[in-house]
Motif scaffolding. Structure first.
Motif, PDB file in Angstrom:
ATOM      1  N   GLY A 160      -4.291 -14.830  -8.367  1.00  0.00           N
ATOM      2  CA  GLY A 160      -4.881 -15.287  -7.305  1.00  0.00           C
ATOM      3  C   GLY A 160      -4.282 -16.915  -6.913  1.00  0.00           C
ATOM      4  N   ALA A 161      -4.915 -17.782  -5.952  1.00  0.00           N
ATOM      5  CA  ALA A 161      -4.378 -18.858  -5.996  1.00  0.00           C
ATOM      6  C   ALA A 161      -4.993 -19.591  -4.782  1.00  0.00           C
ATOM      7  N   PHE A 162      -5.027 -20.860  -4.481  1.00  0.00           N
ATOM      8  CA  PHE A 162      -5.700 -21.647  -3.339  1.00  0.00           C
ATOM      9  C   PHE A 162      -6.902 -21.157  -3.146  1.00  0.00           C
ATOM     10  N   GLY A 163      -7.837 -20.926  -4.170  1.00  0.00           N
ATOM     11  CA  GLY A 163      -9.489 -20.679  -4.138  1.00  0.00           C
ATOM     12  C   GLY A 163      -9.621 -19.319  -3.818  1.00  0.00           C
ATOM     13  N   ARG A 164      -8.527 -18.381  -3.851  1.00  0.00           N
ATOM     14  CA  ARG A 164      -8.763 -17.205  -3.753  1.00  0.00           C
ATOM     15  C   ARG A 164      -8.491 -16.286  -4.865  1.00  0.00           C
ATOM     16  N   ASP A 165      -9.274 -14.959  -5.077  1.00  0.00           N
ATOM     17  CA  ASP A 165      -9.052 -14.299  -6.368  1.00  0.00           C
ATOM     18  C   ASP A 165      -9.013 -12.579  -5.874  1.00  0.00           C
ATOM     19  N   PHE A 166      -7.953 -12.028  -6.070  1.00  0.00           N
ATOM     20  CA  PHE A 166      -7.386 -10.806  -5.773  1.00  0.00           C
ATOM     21  C   PHE A 166      -8.597  -9.642  -6.272  1.00  0.00           C
ATOM     22  N   THR A 167      -9.222  -9.997  -7.286  1.00  0.00           N
ATOM     23  CA  THR A 167      -9.992  -9.003  -8.083  1.00  0.00           C
ATOM     24  C   THR A 167     -11.544  -8.862  -7.374  1.00  0.00           C
ATOM     25  N   ILE A 168     -11.762 -10.033  -6.911  1.00  0.00           N
ATOM     26  CA  ILE A 168     -13.177 -10.243  -6.397  1.00  0.00           C
ATOM     27  C   ILE A 168     -13.343 -10.666  -4.767  1.00  0.00           C
ATOM     28  N   ASP A 169     -12.353 -11.036  -4.382  1.00  0.00           N
ATOM     29  CA  ASP A 169     -12.435 -11.504  -2.972  1.00  0.00           C
ATOM     30  C   ASP A 169     -13.001 -10.435  -1.936  1.00  0.00           C
ATOM     31  N   SER A 170     -13.780 -11.039  -1.122  1.00  0.00           N
ATOM     32  CA  SER A 170     -14.610 -10.254  -0.294  1.00  0.00           C
ATOM     33  C   SER A 170     -13.884  -9.808   1.216  1.00  0.00           C
ATOM     34  N   ASN A 171     -12.944 -10.631   1.288  1.00  0.00           N
ATOM     35  CA  ASN A 171     -12.017 -10.512   2.501  1.00  0.00           C
ATOM     36  C   ASN A 171     -10.524 -10.283   1.970  1.00  0.00           C
ATOM     37  N   ILE A 172     -10.267  -9.115   1.283  1.00  0.00           N
ATOM     38  CA  ILE A 172      -8.914  -9.092   0.407  1.00  0.00           C
ATOM     39  C   ILE A 172      -7.738  -9.393   1.623  1.00  0.00           C
ATOM     40  N   GLU A 173      -8.053  -8.633   2.853  1.00  0.00           N
ATOM     41  CA  GLU A 173      -6.824  -8.922   3.558  1.00  0.00           C
ATOM     42  C   GLU A 173      -6.306 -10.396   3.980  1.00  0.00           C
TER      43      GLU A 173
ATOM     44  N   ASN B 230     -15.557  -1.345  -7.697  1.00  0.00           N
ATOM     45  CA  ASN B 230     -14.499  -2.275  -7.130  1.00  0.00           C
ATOM     46  C   ASN B 230     -13.223  -1.888  -6.651  1.00  0.00           C
ATOM     47  N   TYR B 231     -12.719  -1.000  -7.663  1.00  0.00           N
ATOM     48  CA  TYR B 231     -11.375  -0.335  -7.179  1.00  0.00           C
ATOM     49  C   TYR B 231     -11.564   0.438  -6.150  1.00  0.00           C
ATOM     50  N   SER B 232     -12.457   1.152  -5.962  1.00  0.00           N
ATOM     51  CA  SER B 232     -12.932   2.073  -4.800  1.00  0.00           C
ATOM     52  C   SER B 232     -12.746   1.557  -3.557  1.00  0.00           C
ATOM     53  N   GLU B 233     -13.221   0.126  -3.405  1.00  0.00           N
ATOM     54  CA  GLU B 233     -13.306  -0.649  -2.568  1.00  0.00           C
ATOM     55  C   GLU B 233     -12.186  -1.215  -2.230  1.00  0.00           C
ATOM     56  N   LEU B 234     -11.482  -2.044  -3.102  1.00  0.00           N
ATOM     57  CA  LEU B 234     -10.406  -2.723  -3.027  1.00  0.00           C
ATOM     58  C   LEU B 234      -9.202  -2.056  -2.579  1.00  0.00           C
ATOM     59  N   LEU B 235      -8.921  -1.103  -3.351  1.00  0.00           N
ATOM     60  CA  LEU B 235      -7.282  -0.366  -3.379  1.00  0.00           C
ATOM     61  C   LEU B 235      -7.278   0.221  -1.853  1.00  0.00           C
ATOM     62  N   PRO B 236      -8.110   1.114  -1.345  1.00  0.00           N
ATOM     63  CA  PRO B 236      -7.854   1.621  -0.031  1.00  0.00           C
ATOM     64  C   PRO B 236      -7.674   0.402   0.972  1.00  0.00           C
ATOM     65  N   LYS B 237      -8.501  -0.620   0.943  1.00  0.00           N
ATOM     66  CA  LYS B 237      -8.121  -2.035   1.885  1.00  0.00           C
ATOM     67  C   LYS B 237      -6.823  -2.319   1.544  1.00  0.00           C
ATOM     68  N   ILE B 238      -6.390  -2.265   0.484  1.00  0.00           N
ATOM     69  CA  ILE B 238      -4.882  -3.065   0.161  1.00  0.00           C
ATOM     70  C   ILE B 238      -3.926  -2.055   0.826  1.00  0.00           C
ATOM     71  N   LYS B 239      -4.200  -0.741   0.554  1.00  0.00           N
ATOM     72  CA  LYS B 239      -3.151   0.255   0.974  1.00  0.00           C
ATOM     73  C   LYS B 239      -2.891   0.213   2.458  1.00  0.00           C
ATOM     74  N   ASN B 240      -4.163   0.181   3.092  1.00  0.00           N
ATOM     75  CA  ASN B 240      -4.129  -0.138   4.514  1.00  0.00           C
ATOM     76  C   ASN B 240      -3.322  -1.436   5.251  1.00  0.00           C
ATOM     77  N   TYR B 241      -3.886  -2.422   4.026  1.00  0.00           N
ATOM     78  CA  TYR B 241      -3.212  -3.794   4.819  1.00  0.00           C
ATOM     79  C   TYR B 241      -1.598  -3.775   4.483  1.00  0.00           C
ATOM     80  N   LEU B 242      -1.132  -3.119   3.181  1.00  0.00           N
ATOM     81  CA  LEU B 242       0.179  -3.071   3.157  1.00  0.00           C
ATOM     82  C   LEU B 242       0.995  -2.159   4.377  1.00  0.00           C
ATOM     83  N   TYR B 243       0.329  -1.154   4.568  1.00  0.00           N
ATOM     84  CA  TYR B 243       0.844  -0.273   5.481  1.00  0.00           C
ATOM     85  C   TYR B 243       1.080  -0.951   6.825  1.00  0.00           C
ATOM     86  N   SER B 244       0.123  -1.680   7.225  1.00  0.00           N
ATOM     87  CA  SER B 244       0.199  -2.546   8.455  1.00  0.00           C
ATOM     88  C   SER B 244       1.153  -3.712   8.474  1.00  0.00           C
TER      89      SER B 244
END
Length: 458
Positions: A101-114, A143-157
């Motif tokens: 993570g960086a700039f006050g954000r953390d990939f593992t726990i961020d509520s708005n991963i996008e 946490n994985y179940s919530e995070l990974l699909p969101k990241i997948k969609n974000y990367l696709y976008s």
């Protein structure tokens, strides 16, 4: 602000281009912001290319590095725009394969991963990072179940995006299949075993192996949890890099994993058994010439996690395998105080000996991620090993690109026909400008004013 916006900013075209009449003709010839075929020549500069620094020009068009011989002898044309860099150095962009993570954000726990990914992808440009692997540490299944699909969609976008940001080249999943004796900053309650083989991995991540390979570049696991290396083999067959880390493995267990496809060691020396003359453990893989496979190893060259002497020993043992990583956490780019890595609270303080900022689990002396930036790591490597600037740059560009299988066309090189992701630096590795797909993505105000722009009329 992209390159053309900078050149034609409202305070006067002539402030950037050498001649007002030329500038107006240039602008007229490229109306409607159609700069896709603009041929740009960087001149009066040096290039880090083919293991050396040479005095040469760099030509780009359509986000791709061009071969000047083809331009001269086949196209018989000249550049639309020349940029005089005042003898600065062009290097492939840095690649960070372990960033929490960086700039006050953390990939593992961020509520708005996008938003988190977008912010960090933009912020990394100032440190010369043009590609990176967002790293998610050991987590609960939910946490994985919530995070990974969101990241997948974000990367696709992002597939058809023209956004000028650092490129995400797949995730790094660090855990939860690690040894509880070598936790580091990971939560012991999230750890899992590999007793059920690849099924255990698919179950905890909530995706099939075929789905995971679309978004995952690296998985860190402890090889002793996979004694027959069945999981290692299946992952590598799918093109996922297996990294050995957070482990109590001996050398034999490490060798078994490498024979079956493991190709990386996560933050060498940290969260693993130390070198011993009777069993050097995972560290011994660096000098094991009986292995046919090439092993890479990550080094946190922040002046805190790994003593300069240890870095020097590793580098002298296996210089072509060293991959610089920041392992940075959410406090990178911020001041001291309390921050997070995953669900763990982290205190940022200054080390009394080195005067460098470091991160400890709150209330302990357990190091947990760094606050270093990649340009700092390159400079620190030069000091620790007395290696050349060329050798240090390779550890932040070519080596990680080869590890990920994206060298040379997608990252890590200035080869002809490769993607034009590069940085402009001085000899002290101070980043002056960062280019993504051949366009200006970030620049230092005090440096770009020294560049000279010359528009050609054809």
């Amino acid at each position: 602000m992209n390159l053309i916006d900078h050149i034609f900013k409202t305070d006067g075209i002539e402030s950037s281009l050498n001649d007002k009449n030329q500038s107006l003709k240039f602008l007229k010839n490229h109306l409607n912001n159609d700069f896709s075929n603009l041929l740009i020549q960087f001149t009066n500069c040096r290039l880090f290319h083919n293991n050396r620094i040479i005095k040469d020009d760099l030509w780009i068009r359509n986000g791709i590095i061009q071969n000047p011989r083809q331009i001269f002898f086949e196209e018989k044309t000249q550049a639309d725009l020349q940029i005089d860099l005042n003898n600065l150095l062009i290097s492939p962009g840095f690649i960070d394969v372990q960033l929490n993570g960086a700039f006050g954000r953390d990939f593992t726990i961020d509520s708005n991963i996008e938003e988190c990914l977008s912010l960090i992808s933009k912020g990394l440009l100032q440190y010369g990072v043009t590609s990176y692997c967002p790293t998610i540490i050991s987590s609960d299944k939910s946490n994985y179940s919530e995070l990974l699909p969101k990241i997948k969609n974000y990367l696709y976008s992002l597939k058809n995006s023209t956004n000028l940001s650092s490129t995400i080249v797949g995730l790094h999943l660090e855990g939860p299949f690690i040894n509880k004796e070598k936790l580091g900053a990971h939560d012991i309650n999230t750890l899992r075993t590999l007793e059920n083989g690849i099924q255990a991995l698919e179950d905890i991540y909530g995706m099939s192996l075929d789905e995971l390979k679309e978004i995952i570049s690296i998985i860190t696991l402890a090889p002793e949890l996979d004694p027959e290396s069945k999981v290692v083999k299946k992952l590598t067959e799918k093109g996922i890099v297996v990294s050995l880390g957070h482990s109590s493995a001996n050398l034999k267990e490490g060798e078994q994993a490498v024979i079956n496809g493991a190709s990386f060691i996560t933050h060498l020396f940290n969260a693993m058994l130390p070198f011993h003359h009777r069993d050097p453990h995972l560290i011994g893989l660096l000098s094991n010439f009986n292995l046919e496979s090439h092993i890479y190893y990550g080094v946190i060259s922040d002046g805190i996690h790994t003593h300069p002497s240890a870095i020097n020993i590793a580098y002298k043992s296996h210089p072509n395998g060293l991959v610089l990583v920041t392992d940075a956490m959410s406090a990178m780019g911020l001041e001291g105080g309390v921050h997070h890595i995953g669900n763990q609270k982290v205190q940022i303080v200054r080390d009394p000996e080195s005067n460098k900022r470091c991160a400890y689990l709150e209330g302990t002396k357990t190091l947990c991620g760094s606050v270093a930036t990649m340009d700092d790591c390159v400079r620190n490597l030069i000091v620790a090993t007395e290696c050349s600037l060329v050798e240090a740059l390779k550890c932040a560009t070519e080596h990680p690109a080869k590890l990920l299988g994206i060298y040379p066309m997608k990252a890590g090189s200035l080869n002809y026909d490769s993607k034009a992701d590069f940085i402009i630096i001085d000899d002290c590795v101070n980043v002056k400008a960062t280019f993504i797909n051949g366009d200006l993505a970030w620049f230092s105000e005090d440096s770009i004013s020294n560049f000279k722009f010359l528009a050609q009329n054809r």
